[in-house]
Design an enzyme around this catalytic site. Structure first.
Site, mmCIF file in Angstrom:
data_model
loop_
_atom_site.group_PDB
_atom_site.id
_atom_site.type_symbol
_atom_site.label_atom_id
_atom_site.label_comp_id
_atom_site.label_asym_id
_atom_site.label_seq_id
_atom_site.Cartn_x
_atom_site.Cartn_y
_atom_site.Cartn_z
ATOM 1 N N ARG A 189 0.903 -1.173 -0.003
ATOM 2 C CA ARG A 189 0.108 0.078 -0.208
ATOM 3 C C ARG A 189 0.718 1.276 0.202
ATOM 4 O O ARG A 189 0.534 2.352 -0.986
ATOM 5 C CB ARG A 189 -0.872 -0.008 1.172
ATOM 6 N N THR A 190 1.840 1.421 1.048
ATOM 7 C CA THR A 190 2.412 2.607 1.004
ATOM 8 C C THR A 190 3.321 2.955 -0.044
ATOM 9 O O THR A 190 3.066 4.081 -0.747
ATOM 10 C CB THR A 190 3.364 2.496 2.261
ATOM 11 N N HIS A 199 4.632 5.898 11.601
ATOM 12 C CA HIS A 199 4.192 5.383 10.130
ATOM 13 C C HIS A 199 3.407 6.674 9.897
ATOM 14 O O HIS A 199 1.994 6.733 9.876
ATOM 15 C CB HIS A 199 3.717 4.362 10.191
HETATM 16 N N1 CP Z 1 -0.299 -0.211 5.852
HETATM 17 C C1 CP Z 1 0.874 -0.288 5.353
HETATM 18 O O1 CP Z 1 1.816 0.150 5.624
HETATM 19 O O2 CP Z 1 0.927 -1.423 4.244
HETATM 20 P P1 CP Z 1 2.022 -1.698 3.626
HETATM 21 O O3 CP Z 1 3.018 -2.458 4.582
HETATM 22 O O4 CP Z 1 1.683 -2.650 2.493
HETATM 23 O O5 CP Z 1 2.875 -0.441 2.919
#
Ligand code: CP
Length: 307
Positions: free
Chosen positions: A51-52, A129
């Site tokens: 996602r990020t 985050h």
């Molecule tokens: N929510 C999140 O940080 O997902 P990823 O680890 O896939 O980036």
């Protein structure tokens, strides 16, 4: 030049402005198609991500800019021993802004001290985050229509879950917030997070070992994954990983307008049977991540929102 390493570097007014910009983008994405034309985003991901990284890249592409980067440390010269400081000094020559994820807490801060372009912390170890928190705030704002007067249940790995720490910090600044912290003893919110944000601001909170008992109180239920990669012992991880599994049955006493969130990826903590419940907001939450990152890139590149 501004970086974003910790969500608390943004004032409440700046967060509200980012949410407003993101809301305008959601309504009218075509108006932003050239907002960052000729600008380049570098995504330096020393740790896995779906996602990020991809939402950052989609954000820059939808703003008319370009992207470059790497998605694992082994495909960069970090594998040969290059320091984070040297890496960002070099990549700053190829890009206008850098989003960095790193397993070591503080690595993006070190990067920011050595960079000629803005650095965005895309997750550092179990620490912070901030762009996930911005995503969470946009989601709450879009779905509940407010960021104040909410009872927020945080459930699962509250010790290693960096998204939980940043969300507590950010939500503690709004009026009428109450936290319900749901975790096993071993995965409680670290004392420093409670002391710095919850206790320092006199925010009411309760701690619970069970989810069902507190479910009727909640406006938001923020589920989290037990962070296997942060455990020292596999045995301990296996013992704790399935402590909470959200199923339709457990939602029987929940509010009709409960908002179920999860930063994703999920492993086992939300049954797929919950996905069709209208209160399941986690895939929408992931989608909102792109819009808030568009707003953030524009802010850090000092691109005016003419809309
Ligand atoms: N929510 C999140 O940080 O997902 P990823 O680890 O896939 O980036």
């Amino acid at each position: 030049m501004r970086h974003l390493i910790d969500i608390m570097e943004l004032s409440t007014e700046e967060i509200d402005e980012l949410i407003s910009t993101a809301a305008r983008i959601i309504k009218n994405p075509m108006k932003y198609r050239e907002a960052c034309k000729y600008k380049t985003l570098a995504t330096l991901f020393f740790e896995p991500s779906t996602r990020t990284r991809l939402s950052f890249e989609a954000a820059m592409i939808e703003l008319g800019g370009s992207v470059l980067g790497f998605s694992e440390a082994n495909s960069s010269s970090a594998a040969k021993g290059e320091s984070v400081a040297d890496t960002v000094r070099v990549v700053g020559g190829y890009s206008d802004i850098i989003a960095m994820r790193h397993p070591k807490e503080g690595a993006p801060l070190v990067a920011s001290m050595n960079s000629t372009v803005p650095i965005i912390n895309a997750g550092d170890g179990g620490h912070n985050h901030p762009t996930q928190t911005l995503t969470d705030l946009l989601t709450i704002s879009q779905i509940k229509g407010r960021l104040d007067n909410l009872t927020i249940g945080l459930c699962g790995d509250l010790k290693f879950g960096r998204t939980v720490h940043s969300l507590i910090a950010a939500m503690s600044r709004y009026e009428g917030i109450r936290f319900v912290l749901i975790s096993p003893e071993e995965l409680k919110v670290p004392s420093y997070v409670k002391a710095e944000h919850i206790k320092a601001r006199g925010i009411p909170y309760t701690q619970s070992r069970t989810l069902e008992d507190v479910m009727p109180e909640l406006d938001i239920l923020y589920m989290t994954r037990v962070q296997r990669e942060r455990f020292f012992s596999e045995e301990e991880y296996l013992r704790l990983r399935d402590t909470y599994i959200l199923t339709p049955d457990k939602l029987k006493n929940a509010k009709q307008d409960l908002c179920i969130m999860h930063p994703l990826p999920r492993v086992n903590e939300i049954s797929t049977a919950v996905d069709s419940d209208p209160r399941a907001c986690y895939f929408e939450q992931a989608r909102f991540g792109k819009f808030i990152r568009m707003a953030l890139i524009m802010k850090l590149l000092e691109v005016e929102d003419e809309n």
